[in-house]
Design a protein around this motif. Structure first.
Motif, PDB file in Angstrom:
ATOM      1  N   LEU A 234       0.831  -1.214   0.000  1.00 47.29           N
ATOM      2  CA  LEU A 234       0.000   0.000   0.000  1.00 47.29           C
ATOM      3  C   LEU A 234       0.858   1.253   0.000  1.00 47.29           C
ATOM      4  O   LEU A 234       0.584   2.222  -0.688  1.00 47.29           O
ATOM      5  N   MET A 235       1.935   1.219   0.771  1.00 47.95           N
ATOM      6  CA  MET A 235       2.828   2.386   0.821  1.00 47.95           C
ATOM      7  C   MET A 235       3.430   2.651  -0.548  1.00 47.95           C
ATOM      8  O   MET A 235       3.509   3.788  -1.009  1.00 47.95           O
ATOM      9  N   ALA A 236       3.872   1.577  -1.218  1.00 46.98           N
ATOM     10  CA  ALA A 236       4.492   1.760  -2.533  1.00 46.98           C
ATOM     11  C   ALA A 236       3.481   2.309  -3.529  1.00 46.98           C
ATOM     12  O   ALA A 236       3.784   3.198  -4.323  1.00 46.98           O
ATOM     13  N   ALA A 237       2.243   1.773  -3.469  1.00 51.07           N
ATOM     14  CA  ALA A 237       1.210   2.265  -4.387  1.00 51.07           C
ATOM     15  C   ALA A 237       0.903   3.730  -4.131  1.00 51.07           C
ATOM     16  O   ALA A 237       0.782   4.529  -5.065  1.00 51.07           O
ATOM     17  N   GLY A 238       0.819   4.091  -2.844  1.00 49.04           N
ATOM     18  CA  GLY A 238       0.549   5.490  -2.522  1.00 49.04           C
ATOM     19  C   GLY A 238       1.642   6.401  -3.025  1.00 49.04           C
ATOM     20  O   GLY A 238       1.395   7.474  -3.566  1.00 49.04           O
ATOM     21  N   PHE A 239       2.872   5.934  -2.862  1.00 41.57           N
ATOM     22  CA  PHE A 239       4.015   6.725  -3.320  1.00 41.57           C
ATOM     23  C   PHE A 239       3.959   6.928  -4.827  1.00 41.57           C
ATOM     24  O   PHE A 239       4.224   8.004  -5.340  1.00 41.57           O
TER      25      PHE A 239
ATOM     26  N   ALA B 244       1.107   9.273  -5.912  1.00 41.81           N
ATOM     27  CA  ALA B 244       1.291  10.682  -5.546  1.00 41.81           C
ATOM     28  C   ALA B 244       1.886  11.475  -6.696  1.00 41.81           C
ATOM     29  O   ALA B 244       1.709  12.679  -6.781  1.00 41.81           O
ATOM     30  N   GLY B 245       2.571  10.792  -7.610  1.00 44.25           N
ATOM     31  CA  GLY B 245       3.143  11.504  -8.748  1.00 44.25           C
ATOM     32  C   GLY B 245       2.090  12.060  -9.678  1.00 44.25           C
ATOM     33  O   GLY B 245       2.344  12.966 -10.451  1.00 44.25           O
ATOM     34  N   LEU B 246       0.869  11.503  -9.620  1.00 48.08           N
ATOM     35  CA  LEU B 246      -0.179  11.949 -10.533  1.00 48.08           C
ATOM     36  C   LEU B 246      -0.693  13.335 -10.196  1.00 48.08           C
ATOM     37  O   LEU B 246      -1.458  13.905 -10.952  1.00 48.08           O
ATOM     38  N   THR B 247      -0.303  13.867  -9.040  1.00 43.79           N
ATOM     39  CA  THR B 247      -0.798  15.205  -8.706  1.00 43.79           C
ATOM     40  C   THR B 247      -0.273  16.253  -9.677  1.00 43.79           C
ATOM     41  O   THR B 247      -0.790  17.335  -9.751  1.00 43.79           O
ATOM     42  N   ALA B 248       0.780  15.895 -10.427  1.00 44.72           N
ATOM     43  CA  ALA B 248       1.324  16.860 -11.375  1.00 44.72           C
ATOM     44  C   ALA B 248       0.566  16.878 -12.681  1.00 44.72           C
ATOM     45  O   ALA B 248       0.932  17.603 -13.588  1.00 44.72           O
ATOM     46  N   CYS B 249      -0.527  16.084 -12.794  1.00 46.21           N
ATOM     47  CA  CYS B 249      -1.237  16.007 -14.066  1.00 46.21           C
ATOM     48  C   CYS B 249      -2.066  17.252 -14.294  1.00 46.21           C
ATOM     49  O   CYS B 249      -3.290  17.225 -14.216  1.00 46.21           O
TER      50      CYS B 249
END
Lengths: 215, 181
Positions: free
Chosen positions: B57-62, B65-70
């Protein structure tokens, strides 16, 4: 040796594969719709550094498009005006307004005002404003009623398909060059007829081949 | 259990040190409290592969989180603050100049876009070249971008300034006559 795969494994695998295909297809369709220029680009209204209102200046005050965007009929770029153009009036008009502080600073220091670009075309496309303006395509055809916009927003998708729609049938969008900046002008008769006459007279041939725009 | 660390070692001689009154009293509650590694309220490690799930879950969340730059990237237009007379952005300007090629003077018209020379053409009014250019002359446009080009004023090999040059030239020019005849 015990069975590694259960009896239902085949069915489950096929169902899972079908489900994955469906999900990916649906996601692709949704993204294809959302990312299409008509959805994605239209309505883009970025916040500009200086709260300049076209509605006030071009609409209420009647400043012509060509006064500020003076390179429109001379060059491929329709330049955003330099600070000096603003200061032509604002050195006296509202000379102490806080909204114009950035303009005054820019004029004093020589630093440009960082306007945000609204109508973006990709780098592999060559668009020449002068060719369009001198042919008789009005500002309103691509930029909409700018003189009614407080904040500039993009109203047309500016996609290749949209450009080709006009390039293949330009007559409805061509008007006499005197009325190019008159955004609410409507011809007496049929716009397409008048446009066709102008195209005939001027010999306008909008390119529809690739190298017309992809130079 | 931690046998080598005793809360209240009894075999040692000397002063018996205590860190709290509870320790001094050595009540059974204190002993129980001291010997537990994790106190009440600490979440216990669950059994099974829950640690793996947590890491997944931590890896998926990490990653997500990169998608916030879309967002559509912001592009800026930076016009000049004060314009240059006669300059229209996007329209190339032409300058008449002359270059020395092989010791001879070749008249040139240089096309400059946005202040950057991009093309060399011959100047038809020049009596020597009559508008012609050779391959060497055409290649002169690259000289303007040569990293080894002269970048400043120098005097007798030492770096100088334009002010020094104008001062020196004024001196020279005063002895040269007033230009008549």
């Amino acid at each position: 040796m015990s069975a590694i795969f259960s009896k239902q494994f085949d069915t489950k695998l096929r169902l899972a594969a079908g489900a994955i295909v469906l999900v990916l297809g649906a996601a692709g369709a949704v993204m294809g719709y959302l990312l299409h220029p008509k959805q994605f680009d239209t309505g883009y209204t970025p916040v500009q550094p200086v709260p300049y209102s076209h509605k006030l200046h071009a609409g209420n005050l009647g400043v012509d498009c060509l006064y500020c965007h003076y390179t429109m009929d001379k060059s491929s770029y329709a330049a955003v005006p330099m600070t000096e153009t603003c200061m032509n009036c604002h050195v006296r008009v509202k000379e102490k307004s806080p909204k114009l502080q950035m303009v005054r600073d820019s004029y004093a220091t020589g630093e440009p005002i960082p306007w945000v670009k609204v109508h973006r075309l990709p780098d592999y496309v060559y668009f020449n404003h002068q060719a369009h303006v001198t042919s008789g395509v009005s500002c309103v055809n691509c930029h909409g009623r700018v003189d009614q916009m407080v904040e500039i927003r993009q109203v047309q998708p500016l996609s290749m398909a949209w450009c080709l729609d006009c390039h293949r049938n330009a007559a409805p969008n061509v008007r006499p060059t005197e009325y190019v900046t008159k955004l609410d002008w409507k011809p007496e008769g049929d716009p397409a007829e008048l446009g066709a006459k102008i195209i005939q007279a001027k010999g306008i041939h909008p390119p529809t081949n690739c190298s017309g725009c992809h130079r | 259990m931690n046998d080598f660390i005793q809360i209240n070692p009894t075999s040692l001689t000397g002063k018996k040190y205590w860190r709290s009154l509870d320790q001094l009293a050595n009540t059974p509650q204190f002993r129980e409290w001291a010997e537990r590694e994790f106190q009440d309220g600490a979440s216990e490690m669950l059994s099974g592969g829950s640690r793996r799930t947590l890491l997944k879950l931590m890896a998926a969340g990490f990653g997500l989180a990169g998608l916030t730059a879309c967002r559509r990237p912001v592009e800026h237009i930076l016009p000049m603050s004060k314009g240059i007379e006669g300059y229209v952005h996007g329209v190339p300007s032409h300058y008449a100049t002359v270059a020395s090629v092989g010791g001879a003077a070749i008249g040139l018209i240089v096309k400059s876009f946005d202040g950057r020379p991009i093309k060399v053409e011959g100047n038809p009014r020049h009596p020597y070249s009559l508008g012609s250019t050779s391959a060497h002359t055409q290649a002169l446009v690259l000289d303007v971008y040569d990293p080894d080009r002269v970048k400043g004023v120098s005097r007798k090999g030492k770096k100088a300034s334009w002010d020094q040059f104008t001062g020196w030239w004024k001196q020279q020019a005063s002895g040269l006559g007033d230009g008549s005849g």
